[in-house]
Write a protein that holds these residues in place. Structure first.
Motif, short mmCIF file in Angstrom:
data_model
loop_
_atom_site.label_atom_id
_atom_site.label_comp_id
_atom_site.label_asym_id
_atom_site.label_seq_id
_atom_site.Cartn_x
_atom_site.Cartn_y
_atom_site.Cartn_z
N VAL A 118 0.84 -1.21 0.00
CA VAL A 118 0.00 0.00 0.00
C VAL A 118 0.88 1.25 0.00
CG1 VAL A 118 -1.63 1.35 1.38
CG2 VAL A 118 -2.02 -1.10 1.02
N TRP A 119 1.91 1.24 0.85
CA TRP A 119 2.84 2.38 0.87
C TRP A 119 3.45 2.61 -0.51
CZ3 TRP A 119 8.18 1.42 0.09
CH2 TRP A 119 8.97 2.57 0.08
N ALA A 120 3.86 1.53 -1.18
CA ALA A 120 4.47 1.67 -2.51
C ALA A 120 3.48 2.25 -3.51
CB ALA A 120 4.99 0.32 -3.00
N GLY A 121 2.23 1.81 -3.44
CA GLY A 121 1.22 2.35 -4.33
C GLY A 121 1.04 3.85 -4.13
N ILE A 162 -2.64 0.18 7.76
CA ILE A 162 -3.18 0.83 6.57
C ILE A 162 -4.08 2.00 6.96
CG2 ILE A 162 -4.80 0.51 4.64
CD1 ILE A 162 -3.55 -2.32 4.33
N ILE A 163 -4.89 1.82 8.00
CA ILE A 163 -5.74 2.92 8.45
C ILE A 163 -4.89 4.10 8.91
CG2 ILE A 163 -7.45 3.66 10.15
CD1 ILE A 163 -8.57 0.83 10.11
N ALA A 164 -3.85 3.83 9.69
CA ALA A 164 -2.97 4.90 10.16
C ALA A 164 -2.25 5.57 9.00
CB ALA A 164 -1.97 4.35 11.17
N LEU A 165 -1.76 4.79 8.06
CA LEU A 165 -1.07 5.34 6.90
C LEU A 165 -2.02 6.18 6.05
CD1 LEU A 165 1.43 5.52 5.07
CD2 LEU A 165 0.75 3.33 4.05
N VAL A 240 -14.30 14.29 1.16
CA VAL A 240 -14.06 13.14 2.03
C VAL A 240 -12.59 12.75 1.92
CG1 VAL A 240 -14.64 10.76 2.57
CG2 VAL A 240 -16.41 12.31 1.70
N THR A 241 -11.86 12.83 3.02
CA THR A 241 -10.48 12.36 3.04
C THR A 241 -10.10 11.95 4.45
OG1 THR A 241 -8.25 12.81 2.19
CG2 THR A 241 -9.28 14.57 3.49
N GLY A 242 -9.19 10.99 4.55
CA GLY A 242 -8.76 10.47 5.84
C GLY A 242 -9.78 9.57 6.52
#
Length: 261
Positions: A118-121, A162-165, A240-242
């Motif tokens: 997910v980080w790489a994406g 993933i939620i925190a990121l 909508v974000t976060g």
């Protein structure tokens, strides 16, 4: 004209299950879709289906644990489509094991695919989203990040990460018009779960038990997650974000040991 007409999107893990449903829904709404999957044949099959339905699409093999493969595919999608407007980081693996039971190899693999992937994406999509003047990132978490399920320590840890990121990235890139959200599905009837039911000693009893663990008294379908992903990709969610949007039929509010009436 669909609400995603003119948008170019990537879906990782798009060769089957939830990822396939997301790719199909985005294409139905007018998006150009690049389908990435560790199974090249599956990615190609989905892309061919989308093309046959009139969408612009292509597929390719990507192991999201490899930053080089993610980077190359993201760049290729942006080049082929002329821009990139969204990425859905859906690829993941579910390897069981308690905190003291999971092997180091399994722990490393689930972290590499689910969290590093997910980080790489995010990392490699950001420059292209900037160039497009903004865009949407949708990450796939899980209800298992929010409630405890015995025997899934690595999976839950990565989905919580993933939620925190997602929240962190939403703060970092919001001023540039880049929205970052995640989905937390509950029990979804994917090919993996279909196999669990097929091989159960009493499939109907297991289905009834799983149904009763949701407030809606049923588990979900991949298409329902696809609809939620399309909303977060679209301009309908422009403010909508976060957010971590649960698509779980009320599993989290009922609790994993609860049962619907």
């Amino acid at each position: 004209m669909g609400r995603l007409s003119g948008k170019s999107c990537i879906v990782t893990g798009g060769g089957a299950g939830i990822g396939e449903a997301i790719a199909i829904r985005l294409a139905e709404e007018g998006a150009r879709v690049a389908v990435a999957d560790i199974d090249a044949d599956a990615a190609g099959r989905v892309a061919t289906r989308l093309s046959g339905q009139g969408a612009e699409a292509f597929g390719g093999r990507v192991d999201v644990a490899s930053t080089a493969e993610v980077s190359a595919f993201v760049d290729e999608a942006a080049r082929r489509f002329g821009r990139l407007d969204a990425i859905v980081n859906n690829a993941g693996v579910a390897l069981p094991g308690s905190a003291d039971g999971i092997s180091e190899d399994d722990w490393d693999r689930v972290v590499a695919v689910n969290l590093k992937g997910v980080w790489a994406g995010i990392k490699y999509a950001i420059p292209h989203l900037r160039a497009a003047g903004g865009g949407s990132i949708v990450n796939m978490a899980s209800v298992q990040a929010l409630v405890g399920f015995p025997g899934w320590a690595g999976y839950a840890a990565t989905k919580g990460g993933i939620i925190a990121l997602t929240q962190q990235a939403a703060v970092e890139y919001g001023a540039e018009g880049i929205r970052v959200n995640c989905l937390a599905p509950g029990t979804i009837m994917t090919p993996m779960n279909e196999e669990i039911f097929r091989t159960a000693p009493d499939p109907q009893a297991l289905i009834d038990d799983w149904n009763s663990s949701h407030a809606l008294h049923r588990f979900g379908q991949p298409q329902e997650v696809g609809a939620a992903a399309a909303f977060l990709v679209s301009d309908d969610s422009s403010f909508v974000t976060g957010v971590c949007l649960r698509v779980d039929g009320g599993l989290a509010v009922l609790g994993p040991t609860g049962r619907a009436n």
